[in-house]
Design a protein around this motif. Structure first.
Motif, short mmCIF file in Angstrom:
data_model
loop_
_atom_site.label_atom_id
_atom_site.label_comp_id
_atom_site.label_asym_id
_atom_site.label_seq_id
_atom_site.Cartn_x
_atom_site.Cartn_y
_atom_site.Cartn_z
N LYS A 73 0.84 -1.21 0.00
CA LYS A 73 0.00 0.00 0.00
C LYS A 73 0.87 1.25 0.00
CE LYS A 73 -3.57 -2.38 2.49
NZ LYS A 73 -4.07 -2.68 3.81
N PHE A 74 1.91 1.24 0.82
CA PHE A 74 2.83 2.36 0.87
C PHE A 74 3.58 2.48 -0.45
CE2 PHE A 74 7.25 3.72 1.56
CZ PHE A 74 7.02 5.02 1.95
N PHE A 75 4.03 1.35 -0.99
CA PHE A 75 4.82 1.35 -2.22
C PHE A 75 4.03 1.98 -3.37
CE2 PHE A 75 6.53 -0.76 -6.06
CZ PHE A 75 7.83 -0.32 -5.96
N TYR A 76 2.76 1.66 -3.50
CA TYR A 76 1.98 2.20 -4.60
C TYR A 76 1.66 3.68 -4.43
CZ TYR A 76 1.56 -2.42 -6.57
OH TYR A 76 1.84 -3.62 -7.13
N LYS A 77 1.87 4.23 -3.24
CA LYS A 77 1.71 5.67 -3.05
C LYS A 77 2.90 6.43 -3.60
CE LYS A 77 -1.34 5.49 0.89
NZ LYS A 77 -1.55 5.78 2.29
N ILE A 78 4.08 5.77 -3.66
CA ILE A 78 5.27 6.47 -4.13
C ILE A 78 5.76 5.97 -5.49
CG2 ILE A 78 6.05 7.04 -1.81
CD1 ILE A 78 8.07 4.74 -2.08
N ALA A 79 5.18 4.88 -5.99
CA ALA A 79 5.63 4.31 -7.26
C ALA A 79 4.42 3.91 -8.10
CB ALA A 79 6.50 3.09 -7.02
N SER A 80 4.62 3.87 -9.39
CA SER A 80 3.55 3.46 -10.29
C SER A 80 3.50 1.94 -10.39
CB SER A 80 3.80 4.05 -11.68
OG SER A 80 4.96 3.46 -12.25
N ARG A 81 2.45 1.44 -11.00
CA ARG A 81 2.32 -0.01 -11.22
C ARG A 81 3.43 -0.52 -12.12
NH1 ARG A 81 -1.31 -2.26 -7.63
NH2 ARG A 81 -2.92 -0.75 -7.27
N GLU A 82 3.86 0.30 -13.07
CA GLU A 82 4.95 -0.11 -13.96
C GLU A 82 6.27 -0.26 -13.20
OE1 GLU A 82 3.07 2.79 -14.72
OE2 GLU A 82 1.67 1.57 -15.91
N GLU A 83 6.51 0.66 -12.26
CA GLU A 83 7.73 0.56 -11.45
C GLU A 83 7.68 -0.68 -10.55
OE1 GLU A 83 9.13 5.15 -10.88
OE2 GLU A 83 7.31 4.49 -9.84
N ALA A 84 6.50 -0.99 -10.04
CA ALA A 84 6.35 -2.20 -9.23
C ALA A 84 6.62 -3.44 -10.07
CB ALA A 84 4.95 -2.26 -8.63
#
Length: 170
Positions: A73-84
């Motif tokens: 949840k935190f990761f998607y606040k600072i990164a896009s789905r493509e970066e994930a």
């Protein structure tokens, strides 16, 4: 000198303290090598290595599971789905090697454990690689601690300097 001898006799407290400090490395910057050296010095090579291995594995598991179940949840606040998705692909191709090499730098094993948990890097593979990186380190450093004394600190000094340098070279 008397206080060191008293601590030497308090093995259970040392075990709990060493395990707790190394698990605490997941949220605090704990000097891992110094903690493992002291575990080896006070407990002996094998008991010190077992306590250190358990503590380092505990820290890695805290980071991995915390990031796996709460970090996304935190990761998607600072990164896009493509970066994930790129992070997932990177872990599938190179993440294993990074986990193996991470022990040679402070805090990197815990950071990589978090980064492995967020994209849901396969747990069994993570656990195997993390153990392969940390358990031999624990045994080598605890052995060096067990062979050291206040009069002869050279095994501890050699382990504290030599193992990270060897990790950087490899």
């Amino acid at each position: 000198m008397e206080s060191l001898q008293a601590a030497h006799n308090a093995n259970m407290y040392i075990m709990v303290l060493g395990f707790g400090l190394l698990c605490g490395d997941s949220v605090l910057a704990v000097p891992t090598t110094a903690t493992v050296l002291l575990a080896g010095y006070f407990l002996g090579a094998v008991p010190g290595a077992l306590v250190a291995s358990a503590g380092m594995m505990g820290a890695g598991l805290i980071c991995y599971t915390g990031a796996r179940y709460g970090g996304e949840k935190f990761f998607y606040k600072i990164a896009s789905r493509e970066e994930a998705e790129r992070l997932r692909q990177w872990f599938d191709s190179s993440g294993g090697l990074a986990i193996l090499a991470a022990r040679s730098l402070p805090m990197l094993p815990e950071i990589l454990s978090c980064l492995a948990g967020m994209p849901r890097f396969r747990f069994s593979r993570y656990l195997l690689l993390f153990a392969l990186a940390n358990v031999p380190f624990a045994f080598l450093v605890a052995y060096a601690g067990s062979q050291s004394s206040l009069e002869q600190p050279w095994p501890a000094i050699a382990a504290a300097i030599g193992l990270p340098v060897a990790g950087w070279i490899v």
